[in-house]
Design a protein around this motif. Structure first.
Motif, PDB file in Angstrom:
ATOM      1  N   GLY A 144       0.790  -1.219   0.000  1.00  0.00           N
ATOM      2  CA  GLY A 144       0.000   0.000   0.000  1.00  0.00           C
ATOM      3  C   GLY A 144       0.818   1.262   0.000  1.00  0.00           C
ATOM      4  O   GLY A 144       0.308   2.347   0.332  1.00  0.00           O
ATOM      5  N   GLY A 145       2.084   1.176  -0.404  1.00  0.00           N
ATOM      6  CA  GLY A 145       2.942   2.365  -0.486  1.00  0.00           C
ATOM      7  C   GLY A 145       3.186   3.037   0.858  1.00  0.00           C
ATOM      8  O   GLY A 145       3.417   4.250   0.911  1.00  0.00           O
TER       9      GLY A 145
ATOM     10  N   MET B 248       4.216   7.006   1.538  1.00  0.00           N
ATOM     11  CA  MET B 248       3.311   7.963   2.179  1.00  0.00           C
ATOM     12  C   MET B 248       3.886   8.502   3.489  1.00  0.00           C
ATOM     13  O   MET B 248       3.654   9.641   3.854  1.00  0.00           O
ATOM     14  CB  MET B 248       1.949   7.301   2.418  1.00  0.00           C
ATOM     15  CG  MET B 248       1.160   7.110   1.121  1.00  0.00           C
ATOM     16  SD  MET B 248      -0.566   6.668   1.410  1.00  0.00           S
ATOM     17  CE  MET B 248      -0.359   4.978   1.987  1.00  0.00           C
ATOM     18  N   LYS B 249       4.648   7.675   4.157  1.00  0.00           N
ATOM     19  CA  LYS B 249       5.260   8.117   5.410  1.00  0.00           C
ATOM     20  C   LYS B 249       6.235   9.257   5.176  1.00  0.00           C
ATOM     21  O   LYS B 249       6.354  10.183   5.991  1.00  0.00           O
ATOM     22  CB  LYS B 249       5.967   6.939   6.083  1.00  0.00           C
ATOM     23  CG  LYS B 249       6.527   7.259   7.464  1.00  0.00           C
ATOM     24  CD  LYS B 249       7.147   6.026   8.080  1.00  0.00           C
ATOM     25  CE  LYS B 249       7.728   6.350   9.461  1.00  0.00           C
ATOM     26  NZ  LYS B 249       8.358   5.142  10.085  1.00  0.00           N
TER      27      LYS B 249
ATOM     28  N   HIS C 163       1.116  18.255   2.414  1.00  0.00           N
ATOM     29  CA  HIS C 163       0.173  18.782   1.423  1.00  0.00           C
ATOM     30  C   HIS C 163      -0.042  17.825   0.243  1.00  0.00           C
ATOM     31  O   HIS C 163      -0.957  18.033  -0.566  1.00  0.00           O
ATOM     32  CB  HIS C 163       0.651  20.150   0.917  1.00  0.00           C
ATOM     33  CG  HIS C 163       1.877  20.086   0.047  1.00  0.00           C
ATOM     34  ND1 HIS C 163       3.143  19.865   0.551  1.00  0.00           N
ATOM     35  CD2 HIS C 163       2.012  20.225  -1.307  1.00  0.00           C
ATOM     36  CE1 HIS C 163       4.024  19.871  -0.447  1.00  0.00           C
ATOM     37  NE2 HIS C 163       3.353  20.093  -1.581  1.00  0.00           N
ATOM     38  N   LEU C 164       0.784  16.765   0.143  1.00  0.00           N
ATOM     39  CA  LEU C 164       0.609  15.802  -0.942  1.00  0.00           C
ATOM     40  C   LEU C 164       0.103  14.457  -0.462  1.00  0.00           C
ATOM     41  O   LEU C 164      -0.229  13.585  -1.263  1.00  0.00           O
ATOM     42  CB  LEU C 164       1.951  15.590  -1.679  1.00  0.00           C
ATOM     43  CG  LEU C 164       2.542  16.786  -2.409  1.00  0.00           C
ATOM     44  CD1 LEU C 164       3.879  16.411  -3.033  1.00  0.00           C
ATOM     45  CD2 LEU C 164       1.595  17.298  -3.497  1.00  0.00           C
ATOM     46  N   ARG C 165       0.004  14.292   0.857  1.00  0.00           N
ATOM     47  CA  ARG C 165      -0.295  12.974   1.406  1.00  0.00           C
ATOM     48  C   ARG C 165      -1.666  12.453   0.953  1.00  0.00           C
ATOM     49  O   ARG C 165      -1.843  11.268   0.678  1.00  0.00           O
ATOM     50  CB  ARG C 165      -0.219  13.034   2.925  1.00  0.00           C
ATOM     51  CG  ARG C 165      -0.118  11.649   3.592  1.00  0.00           C
ATOM     52  CD  ARG C 165       0.431  11.772   4.992  1.00  0.00           C
ATOM     53  NE  ARG C 165       1.801  12.253   4.982  1.00  0.00           N
ATOM     54  CZ  ARG C 165       2.378  12.877   6.008  1.00  0.00           C
ATOM     55  NH1 ARG C 165       1.670  13.122   7.109  1.00  0.00           N
ATOM     56  NH2 ARG C 165       3.630  13.272   5.935  1.00  0.00           N
ATOM     57  N   GLU C 166      -2.632  13.333   0.836  1.00  0.00           N
ATOM     58  CA  GLU C 166      -3.965  12.894   0.418  1.00  0.00           C
ATOM     59  C   GLU C 166      -3.955  12.319  -0.992  1.00  0.00           C
ATOM     60  O   GLU C 166      -4.633  11.335  -1.287  1.00  0.00           O
ATOM     61  CB  GLU C 166      -4.949  14.064   0.504  1.00  0.00           C
ATOM     62  CG  GLU C 166      -6.385  13.672   0.160  1.00  0.00           C
ATOM     63  CD  GLU C 166      -7.354  14.839   0.274  1.00  0.00           C
ATOM     64  OE1 GLU C 166      -8.466  14.715  -0.277  1.00  0.00           O
ATOM     65  OE2 GLU C 166      -6.998  15.870   0.894  1.00  0.00           O
ATOM     66  N   ILE C 167      -3.162  12.933  -1.872  1.00  0.00           N
ATOM     67  CA  ILE C 167      -3.075  12.426  -3.252  1.00  0.00           C
ATOM     68  C   ILE C 167      -2.393  11.064  -3.263  1.00  0.00           C
ATOM     69  O   ILE C 167      -2.818  10.145  -3.975  1.00  0.00           O
ATOM     70  CB  ILE C 167      -2.311  13.416  -4.157  1.00  0.00           C
ATOM     71  CG1 ILE C 167      -2.911  14.822  -4.064  1.00  0.00           C
ATOM     72  CG2 ILE C 167      -2.326  12.932  -5.603  1.00  0.00           C
ATOM     73  CD1 ILE C 167      -2.191  15.850  -4.895  1.00  0.00           C
ATOM     74  N   TYR C 168      -1.325  10.943  -2.463  1.00  0.00           N
ATOM     75  CA  TYR C 168      -0.649   9.649  -2.372  1.00  0.00           C
ATOM     76  C   TYR C 168      -1.610   8.562  -1.898  1.00  0.00           C
ATOM     77  O   TYR C 168      -1.586   7.426  -2.392  1.00  0.00           O
ATOM     78  CB  TYR C 168       0.545   9.740  -1.416  1.00  0.00           C
ATOM     79  CG  TYR C 168       1.806  10.299  -2.043  1.00  0.00           C
ATOM     80  CD1 TYR C 168       2.564   9.526  -2.923  1.00  0.00           C
ATOM     81  CD2 TYR C 168       2.255  11.580  -1.759  1.00  0.00           C
ATOM     82  CE1 TYR C 168       3.722  10.025  -3.487  1.00  0.00           C
ATOM     83  CE2 TYR C 168       3.408  12.088  -2.307  1.00  0.00           C
ATOM     84  CZ  TYR C 168       4.144  11.309  -3.200  1.00  0.00           C
ATOM     85  OH  TYR C 168       5.307  11.791  -3.750  1.00  0.00           O
ATOM     86  N   GLU C 169      -2.459   8.897  -0.942  1.00  0.00           N
ATOM     87  CA  GLU C 169      -3.413   7.905  -0.426  1.00  0.00           C
ATOM     88  C   GLU C 169      -4.375   7.451  -1.513  1.00  0.00           C
ATOM     89  O   GLU C 169      -4.737   6.270  -1.589  1.00  0.00           O
ATOM     90  CB  GLU C 169      -4.183   8.518   0.748  1.00  0.00           C
ATOM     91  CG  GLU C 169      -3.337   8.654   2.017  1.00  0.00           C
ATOM     92  CD  GLU C 169      -4.113   9.316   3.160  1.00  0.00           C
ATOM     93  OE1 GLU C 169      -5.262   9.749   2.900  1.00  0.00           O
ATOM     94  OE2 GLU C 169      -3.572   9.379   4.263  1.00  0.00           O
ATOM     95  N   GLN C 170      -4.791   8.374  -2.380  1.00  0.00           N
ATOM     96  CA  GLN C 170      -5.689   8.004  -3.477  1.00  0.00           C
ATOM     97  C   GLN C 170      -4.972   7.119  -4.488  1.00  0.00           C
ATOM     98  O   GLN C 170      -5.580   6.257  -5.116  1.00  0.00           O
ATOM     99  CB  GLN C 170      -6.211   9.265  -4.182  1.00  0.00           C
ATOM    100  CG  GLN C 170      -7.116  10.132  -3.315  1.00  0.00           C
ATOM    101  CD  GLN C 170      -7.559  11.363  -4.071  1.00  0.00           C
ATOM    102  OE1 GLN C 170      -8.250  11.288  -5.088  1.00  0.00           O
ATOM    103  NE2 GLN C 170      -7.146  12.534  -3.584  1.00  0.00           N
ATOM    104  N   ILE C 171      -3.684   7.345  -4.638  1.00  0.00           N
ATOM    105  CA  ILE C 171      -2.912   6.547  -5.593  1.00  0.00           C
ATOM    106  C   ILE C 171      -2.753   5.115  -5.110  1.00  0.00           C
ATOM    107  O   ILE C 171      -2.876   4.160  -5.892  1.00  0.00           O
ATOM    108  CB  ILE C 171      -1.525   7.186  -5.829  1.00  0.00           C
ATOM    109  CG1 ILE C 171      -1.688   8.478  -6.657  1.00  0.00           C
ATOM    110  CG2 ILE C 171      -0.570   6.225  -6.524  1.00  0.00           C
ATOM    111  CD1 ILE C 171      -0.434   9.324  -6.743  1.00  0.00           C
TER     112      ILE C 171
END
Length: 460
Positions: free
Chosen positions: A439-440, A444-445, A450-458
């Motif tokens: 799950g990356g 993500m850690k 400010h980019l963490r939400e996009i990473y979570e969607q990816i």
């Protein structure tokens, strides 16, 4: 006339091999052979296997008809021209693959087994057994027209077959060379004779060039490093590839004045690399480079003089040259990647590393990534990729392509529920490698807030 019930697979055709085959069926088969020669026979591939029908509609398997035709030819004074005419007509009607094996068997029986002592293969990697001329064989016992026909079959394997069929070509030429070496030497010099004279050899003030279809080779020497010289070279290459008689897999030996190569580390420094590295410097030649690439690109075909891990589909260096020139060639790059043999070709990985380092990850380059990871097995990302992707624009471009992954799947894969899941896994692996697993979490850690939400969607 009332023919018996069809005895082929699914009642689709008549068998003609049995000793007790109905004479009326054999008469229909002979009629079908005559119809093939007259151009009145028709193929039908609406179901398996393909059949050929005579003008009455009676169906037969193409290879069965070819075997019957060849078996009726005299071995002494073999009618070479008639045999070639029939085989060419059959090939045009049903395709090379439908007659290839039957022709191989015929040459094995009528040349290899008649004139040679066939030994045992020494290992499991040798395709053909060693063959030595029978010691009691007299030169006058060898039918030259049969050997000419063997050479015809050898050339067909190169011209119409897939790249691996060159092994059969070389084996047959090896047999003929032991009996009539000058016959093969003439093919090396002049080819089969099926190419027009201005294609076989061309000499101008700017270049000298030759093409040999029998040995699938193009040789070109450019005399100066100028646009006009490369233009003539590209025109010649395209003229060669437009000939039906020239193979789809071939070698290009190019000699030029300027020894420069495409800026892609690890590419083989062959003449074909040099040619497109030089030619791409002239914008007026870009459409000609594309024309060559479009003519050259064929799935399961390769440059014969580039082997092993560096094997490359014809058109590779032209595509790489244009692909690094600008994103206006992105569609050509995608079309090329879509044709790559994912089981054998990996040279495109080297190009993709340079491509994304130059252009980054954007809406326009994402299709290249998706096609790229499908073009080979085990695509390995460059270490710079995770830095290049770590911005809002690039991550959003990746998310957009996720919504349309199904569009990039082959038709047969679109029916699979998990196909897009597997493809997405390959895409994110192509950027982050092993860190994309689980799950990356590792990615993500380390991601900025400010980019963490996009990473979570990816990754979910």
């Amino acid at each position: 006339m009332s023919l018996p019930k069809r005895d082929g697979v699914n009642g689709r055709y008549y068998l003609i091999h049995r000793l007790d085959t109905d004479p009326e069926v054999l008469a229909e088969a002979d009629l079908c052979i005559q119809d093939i020669l007259l151009g009145t026979a028709r193929e039908n591939h609406s179901a398996y296997p393909m059949v050929v029908r005579n003008h009455k509609g009676t169906p037969f398997i193409p290879s069965h008809l070819l075997e019957r035709y060849l078996s009726g030819l005299p071995l002494k004074g073999f009618p070479y021209e008639d045999a070639v005419a029939f085989c060419d007509t059959m090939r045009r009607l049903v395709g090379w693959e439908e007659i290839r094996f039957e022709l191989e068997k015929y040459i094995e029986k009528q040349v290899q087994e008649r004139y040679f002592i066939v030994g045992e293969r020494e290992d499991g990697f040798t395709v053909f057994p060693p063959c030595t001329v029978c010691p009691e064989l007299r030169s006058e016992d060898v039918d030259d027209n049969m050997l000419r026909f063997a050479c015809y079959v050898a050339v067909c394997h190169t011209v119409y077959g897939q790249s691996f069929e060159s092994l059969t070509t070389n084996h047959i030429f090896g047999l003929v060379s032991q009996l009539r070496p000058n016959m093969v030497k003439d093919l090396k010099t002049n080819g089969s004779g099926n190419l027009p004279p201005n294609i076989r050899k061309r000499k101008t003030e700017r270049m000298t060039a030759s093409a040999n279809d029998a040995f699938a080779a193009i040789r070109i020497t450019a005399k100066e490093d100028m646009q006009e010289y490369y233009e003539e070279v590209l025109d010649y290459l395209c003229d060669v590839l437009e000939q039906e008689a020239f193979p789809n897999s071939y070698s290009v030996e190019f000699r030029g004045v300027e020894k420069i190569y495409l800026p892609i580390p690890g590419l083989p420094k062959k003449g074909i690399n040099q040619l497109f590295a030089c030619a791409v410097r002239y914008p007026k030649l870009h459409t000609k480079i594309e024309r060559y690439a479009r003519l050259a690109m064929k799935e399961f075909e390769f440059y014969n003089n580039i082997s092993g891990e560096q094997c490359a589909m014809p058109g590779t260096f032209a595509v790489f040259a244009l692909g690094l020139e600008g994103l206006e060639w992105q569609q050509l790059v995608c079309d090329y990647l879509d044709l790559c043999d994912d089981e054998h070709s990996s040279v495109q990985e080297k190009f993709l590393h340079v491509f994304f380092k130059k252009f980054g990850f954007t809406d326009q380059t994402m299709p290249v990534l998706v096609n790229g990871v499908q073009s080979m097995q085990g695509f390995k990302p460059a270490k710079e990729f995770r830095t290049l992707i770590a911005n809002e624009e690039s991550l959003n471009a990746l998310l957009k392509i996720k919504e349309h992954l199904k569009d990039y799947l082959p038709e047969e894969a679109k029916r699979s529920k998990n196909a897009t899941v597997y493809l997405w896994r390959d895409v994110i692996w192509g950027i982050w490698g092993k860190d994309s697993e689980n799950g990356g979490k590792k990615i993500m850690k380390a991601a900025p807030a400010h980019l963490r939400e996009i990473y979570e969607q990816i990754f979910h």
